[in-house]
Design an enzyme around this catalytic site. Structure first.
Site, mmCIF file in Angstrom:
data_model
loop_
_atom_site.group_PDB
_atom_site.id
_atom_site.type_symbol
_atom_site.label_atom_id
_atom_site.label_comp_id
_atom_site.label_asym_id
_atom_site.label_seq_id
_atom_site.Cartn_x
_atom_site.Cartn_y
_atom_site.Cartn_z
ATOM 1 N N CYS A 78 -1.689 9.603 2.563
ATOM 2 C CA CYS A 78 -1.334 8.772 1.193
ATOM 3 C C CYS A 78 -2.419 9.201 0.019
ATOM 4 O O CYS A 78 -1.893 9.135 -1.200
ATOM 5 C CB CYS A 78 -1.148 7.379 1.385
ATOM 6 N N GLU A 99 0.803 -1.242 0.051
ATOM 7 C CA GLU A 99 -0.113 0.058 -0.204
ATOM 8 C C GLU A 99 0.751 1.185 0.026
ATOM 9 O O GLU A 99 1.400 1.567 0.975
ATOM 10 C CB GLU A 99 -0.933 0.131 1.239
#
Length: 482
Positions: free
Chosen positions: A241, A207
């Site tokens: 993110c 991720e």
């Protein structure tokens, strides 16, 4: 915990993580941790990121509680054998997918949302029946310590040990063999993780992040669009993110975008505006400002790691701020001629973790979706897809591989084992597969293998009767020949 011991492997091999009742028991205990120890969790995150207690619940533990509630409701269904479509050759067989635990999972968390991005994979690992070694980020010093102290009090400390420390400890973990590695962080470290995993052929979920674009179409309600973009960008001081990394818009609306891009009247005194995690990142972010024009914000205080919400205007593609993921409260605006140029610009870069478009025109939204690629795609909002357990969350290309949340976590951390159980009967039907191979047998094989058994209950019963008759005829013929 001693990172060289193998308690997690031994605990998994004992089999106690497999029963669904035990998995649910562990998940209920984990949920209890979030309610009973909320103040300790919030105090540590406040020290690390200056986040309020309400903000901690909203962006960290609330989603984890929801994920656990979902799994408790659905685990029996997800873990059950999954029947699949058959061909005529296997019509009388039992054919299904059986999810089974992978084994021991290594979870390497990140510091920006330390509970959410570390514990959510752990929830999936527990649900799937695995053991898991949890490595919180050392950058979030206070939270890592709280996690190390609290997790063993609520969940099985042998099945789910916590390992703290920095780079040397992580490197030592990566030298060991795991059955899956789940990493959240940046692409540079992601490549190191993948290289280490390759030595053991260990599958990985990465991720990562990247520069998530945000295109604003001049047809949209700019006031609402900019309010949502500012929230998505400046939440957690830009250290998200999937935060919008930069804006693409036509020059005619740039000034309006700058005017509307507010985030509270006084961010420095606002309890809901965070701080940069440390001075190293503070200095890195300020360096990105060097060749760009500040249109709003820009105030900073190194002693408190404070950088105000900042908008940059007329930014060039070659500017420093466009060469890496910002991961801070800087919002560059790149003027472009329109949708065509925006799509071309986005496609020249790496595939982002998220892509945002704000428009009242459905054709604009559909073109942006169909002519680009990204981990997630949102129209007219930011970040909220992370909260939807029925959507897979993950990247593509340089922004990551694999996905999680809800059932996607369970499947990602399970081996989906293909199973077929056949009876030792009706052997005559199998005659077509045994030597000698002939054109006639090939013809029968084509019929039985290429035809799917998409029949109702009555149809299946009739076909089984036909197959039994065929088998009987074949056996009689063989007996006469013998």
């Amino acid at each position: 915990m001693d990172i060289n011991d193998h308690k997690a492997r031994k605990a998994f091999e004992s089999g106690r993580s497999r029963p669904l009742e035990y998995r649910i028991y562990q998940l209920k205990n984990l949920k209890r941790l979030f309610t009973e120890r909320q103040k300790e969790i919030a105090d540590a995150i406040n020290k690390d990121l200056n986040r309020s207690e309400v903000g901690t619940q909203m962006f960290e533990t609330l989603g984890l509680e929801g994920e656990i509630n979902l799994i408790i409701r659905k685990l029996k269904e997800w873990a059950a054998p999954r029947p699949v479509e058959k061909n005529l050759m296997t019509l009388s067989d039992t054919v299904y997918i059986q999810p089974e635990p992978l084994g021991v999972v290594l979870i390497i968390g990140a510091w920006n949302y330390p509970w959410a991005v570390t514990i959510q994979p752990l929830i999936g690992a527990i649900a799937a029946g695995n053991a898991a070694v949890v490595k919180p980020s050392e950058v979030c010093v206070h939270t890592a310590k709280v996690m190390e102290n609290l997790l063993p009090l609520y969940i099985d400390k042998e099945l789910y040990p916590v390992v703290t420390g920095g780079v040397p400890e992580t490197q030592e973990l990566l030298r060991q063999r795991f059955d899956h590695i789940f990493y959240t962080g940046n692409s540079t470290v992601g490549k190191i993780i993948m290289e280490a995993a390759a030595k053991h052929l260990t599958p990985v979920t990465l991720e990562l992040g990247g520069k998530s674009p945000c295109y604003i179409d001049k047809t949209c309600d700019l006031s609402i669009a900019c309010r949502r973009i500012a929230w998505g960008k400046y939440t957690n001081c830009g250290q998200t993110c999937i935060a919008p990394d930069y804006i693409l818009c036509e020059p005619s609306i740039q000034d309006r975008v700058i005017e509307e891009g507010f985030y509270t009247a006084d961010p420095k005194t606002c309890p809901d505006y965070g701080r940069i995690i440390n001075q190293r990142h503070f200095k890195r972010i300020l360096t990105l400002l060097e060749d760009s024009t500040v249109a709003a914000g820009g105030e900073n205080d190194e002693s408190g790691c404070y950088i105000a919400p900042t908008v940059l205007r007329d930014v060039k593609p070659e500017a420093k701020v466009m060469q890496e993921e910002i991961f801070g409260p800087l919002l560059p605006i790149l003027p472009i001629s329109g949708l065509d140029e925006a799509i071309k610009f986005i496609n020249k870069g790496e595939k982002p973790l998220a892509l945002y478009v704000f428009s009242s025109d459905e054709k604009v939204i559909n073109r942006m979706r169909d002519e680009t690629s990204s981990g997630g795609f949102l129209a007219n909002d930011c970040l909220v897809h992370f909260s939807i357990s029925s959507l897979p969350f993950g990247g593509v290309g340089n922004s990551g591989m694999g996905c999680y949340h809800g059932k996607f976590s369970f499947d990602q951390l399970s081996h989906l084992r293909g199973c077929l159980v056949k009876k030792l009967k009706m052997e005559g039907v199998n005659n077509m597969r045994y030597p000698p191979h002939t054109p006639k047998k090939l013809g029968w094989a084509r019929f039985f293998i290429l035809k799917t058994a998409d029949l109702g209950w009555v149809g299946r019963m009739m076909l089984l009767a036909v197959l039994a008759a065929v088998a009987a005829v074949v056996l009689q013929v063989r007996e006469k020949v013998v």
